[in-house]
Design an enzyme around this catalytic site. Structure first.
Site, mmCIF file in Angstrom:
data_model
loop_
_atom_site.group_PDB
_atom_site.id
_atom_site.type_symbol
_atom_site.label_atom_id
_atom_site.label_comp_id
_atom_site.label_asym_id
_atom_site.label_seq_id
_atom_site.Cartn_x
_atom_site.Cartn_y
_atom_site.Cartn_z
ATOM 1 N N HIS A 156 1.921 1.332 2.954
ATOM 2 C CA HIS A 156 1.267 2.626 2.849
ATOM 3 C C HIS A 156 1.561 3.533 4.047
ATOM 4 O O HIS A 156 1.259 4.726 3.995
ATOM 5 C CB HIS A 156 -0.259 2.449 2.662
ATOM 6 C CG HIS A 156 -1.000 1.957 3.873
ATOM 7 N ND1 HIS A 156 -1.316 0.638 4.059
ATOM 8 C CD2 HIS A 156 -1.501 2.618 4.950
ATOM 9 C CE1 HIS A 156 -2.005 0.503 5.200
ATOM 10 N NE2 HIS A 156 -2.112 1.708 5.749
ATOM 11 N N ASP A 181 1.648 -4.808 0.338
ATOM 12 C CA ASP A 181 1.453 -3.717 1.305
ATOM 13 C C ASP A 181 2.275 -3.957 2.583
ATOM 14 O O ASP A 181 1.783 -3.796 3.685
ATOM 15 C CB ASP A 181 -0.031 -3.548 1.655
ATOM 16 C CG ASP A 181 -0.306 -2.217 2.372
ATOM 17 O OD1 ASP A 181 0.530 -1.296 2.255
ATOM 18 O OD2 ASP A 181 -1.330 -2.138 3.089
ATOM 19 N N SER A 191 -2.688 0.723 11.209
ATOM 20 C CA SER A 191 -2.030 -0.031 10.138
ATOM 21 C C SER A 191 -0.609 -0.421 10.540
ATOM 22 O O SER A 191 0.162 0.393 11.060
ATOM 23 C CB SER A 191 -1.969 0.814 8.865
ATOM 24 O OG SER A 191 -3.253 1.070 8.394
#
Length: 588
Positions: free
Chosen positions: A316, A349, A432
């Site tokens: 993402h 992810d 992230s």
């Protein structure tokens, strides 16, 4: 004129010219002559012994060192019992020798009792430099006496008020001529030269003949005192300075100045297993990614996998770049480089990008997430809100925590299923893709999601950390990264069934139909071969309880394609156990 002699027994002496000095005074006429000139007569001992002596061939007697006994004023004392000779004019010839063995008895009998004796006995050894000295040998050269001699031991000091010697009694004989030897002392007496040694080095003498003790040179003593004084001054100054400095340090400096206490400089090194030690080793391998594309921008974190420039991050993070977007990588030292996407997978992810033309890359070591235990300390590194190199720490709060993220498309194609590690290390937006490190600085997870206060698991949520962070286990991330680097795509392990995601019971129920209206159990797939039927409820995977369809997917994807999996199935109220081999499906 008749001569008067002093009484040998010490009787009263006639006050005559003869009796004063031991030498008579004669006139130019006969003994009974009356007036006229007077002259000194030869010494009595010379006339007695019949020695011929020319007129005037005699000299004054040397004084002795003995102190004369006290007498009453106005009277002169005769010879003392100690044998000292009275001062006066003594006839004789210098250098006359006395027969060896002592004075002649006959001459001593005929001679008057006050006859003077030589100052020393003849020297039988002919001692140089004088040869055989005569009894009247002159004294050696006289140096400068250091001080008047003290009275000899055993002799009484003259009383206070002793009268000066009367006229005719010289206080002291004249100094002997320079270069003549000293006269030896008389028997029983003490002379200034009895310690004289002609072979000794030159040194000052006292009047008693003893050498003056050698004195330390004044300059040496002065130098030693100066050095000692300088050392004492230095010690005192150092002590005073130290005390003043300490007082100023403790008291805050000079009056009027405000000085706050502060710790001194300390070594910068830290223990390898401390947070500071872990961060120091890991930060050079952590990067910040800036992504632009499709009119959007995003920021995330990643870390170096190898020296060829491969960097692992979340899918993402790079997804906004699309096919024509731009990715810039900034290293911890400030260097930047362009990066391209090697491969990415929505279901896990995860994504891999690569930078070119960069040397000196330091890949982070990978740990083993199966070894992690709840309570182990961990360190998270990221760039929340573009604050690169942010370090936080915490512990592993839980393991195998099933989470899902994404799902914006609504068809579930963008949903990520993660059997995550839960941590209370603060993870915030833009963290992230950053590494979660164990106490040895090895990667055990990839920070991916947080649970925020608005109950959203989305990483892009505006809320901050509340201590609920989740990371993809590194064992899963490693397999996916290898597939992305090698093939550009990741494979997913599958059972080959369609699940009813709306089932509200405990467990994961197999749907009656597939999503496209086909069969719920893929014909010939792993589930079909194991005997799974539509409507079966799967309650356990490898003995671990499953409460929903999401959990079953998470547990399944925690394995590799081809792994053997044991399931517990409830059918028609009965429970049975089946075993299957996981199949493979290409990820998106």
């Amino acid at each position: 004129m008749s001569e008067e002699r002093p009484d040998p027994a010490g009787g009263a002496e006639q006050e005559t010219p003869e009796g004063r000095d031991g030498a008579g005074i004669r006139s130019g006429a006969s003994d009974g002559g009356s007036g006229g000139d007077y002259e000194l007569s030869p010494p009595v001992d010379a006339r007695t012994r019949g020695e011929a002596c020319a007129e005037g061939d005699f000299g004054p007697e040397r004084p002795t060192a003995a102190v004369p006994p006290a007498t009453s004023p106005g009277t002169s004392s005769g010879p003392s019992d100690s044998g000292a000779v009275s001062a006066g004019l003594i006839g004789g010839v210098p250098g006359a020798e006395e027969p060896a063995g002592g004075p002649d008895p006959e001459a001593s009998a005929d001679a008057p009792a006050d006859r003077p004796r030589p100052l020393h006995d003849p020297d039988p050894y002919d001692t140089p430099p004088y040869g055989t000295p005569g009894p009247w040998a002159p004294a050696p050269p006289v140096g400068h006496p250091a001080a008047p001699p003290a009275p000899p031991v055993g002799h009484p000091a003259p009383p206070v008020g002793h009268p000066a010697p009367s006229v005719g009694h010289p206080a002291a004989s004249p100094a002997p001529p320079v270069g003549h030897p000293a006269a030896p002392p008389a028997h029983g007496g003490h002379t200034p030269w009895q310690h004289y040694d002609p072979w000794a080095p030159r040194a000052p003498f006292q009047q008693n003949g003893a050498r003056v003790a050698a004195r330390e040179p004044r300059s040496g003593r002065l130098r030693g005192r100066l050095v000692l004084g300088a050392v004492l001054i230095a010690l005192v100054s150092g002590g005073v300075g130290g005390a003043v400095g300490a007082a100023l340090e403790l008291g805050g400096g000079l009056p009027g100045d405000v000085r706050l206490p502060q710790a001194g400089k300390e070594p910068t090194g830290r223990a390898p297993d401390s947070v500071a030690g872990i961060a120091a080793r890991a930060l050079p391998s952590v990067v910040t990614l800036h992504v632009k594309g499709n009119g959007t921008e995003d920021t995330g974190t990643g870390f170096v996998l190898d020296r060829r420039g491969h960097i692992l991050t979340n899918n993402h993070v790079v997804q906004p770049a699309g096919a024509n977007g731009e990715i810039s990588v900034t290293f911890n030292g400030g260097e930047t480089a362009k990066a391209t996407v090697v491969g990415r997978d929505t279901g896990y992810d995860l994504a891999v990008v690569r930078v070119g033309g960069v040397r000196g890359l330091n890949p982070l070591p990978l740990g083993n997430s199966d070894n992690v235990q709840v309570g182990d300390p961990v360190v998270a590194i990221g760039a929340p809100f573009d604050l690169a190199g942010t370090v936080t720490s915490g512990i592993i709060s839980a393991k195998e925590r099933p989470i899902t993220a994404g799902g914006e498309k609504g068809d579930g194609s963008d949903v990520s299923y993660v059997d995550a590690l839960q941590t209370d290390a603060p993870i915030n937006p833009d963290n992230s893709g950053g590494p979660l490190l164990d106490a040895r600085g090895r990667v055990v997870g990839i920070n991916s999601a947080i649970r925020s206060a608005d109950d959203s698991p989305d990483q892009n949520s505006g809320a901050g950390s509340i201590g609920l962070g989740f990371a993809i286990p590194v064992n899963q991330a490693r397999r996916v990264a290898e597939e992305l680097i090698n093939t550009g795509r990741a494979t997913h392990p599958v059972i080959g069934v369609t699940l009813d995601m709306d089932f509200g019971g405990d467990g994961a129920r197999v749907a009656a139909k597939g999503t496209d209206g086909g069969p719920a159990v893929t014909p010939g797939g792993p589930g079909d071969r194991a005997g799974i039927r539509p409507g079966d409820v799967i309650t356990e995977v490898e003995g671990a309880r499953v409460h929903s369809g999401e959990e079953l997917i998470v547990k399944t994807r925690a394995h590799r394609p081809g792994d053997r999996l044991k399931l517990t199935v409830v059918r028609d109220g009965g429970t049975r156990t089946i075993t299957l081999v996981l199949g493979s499906a290409n990820g998106s």
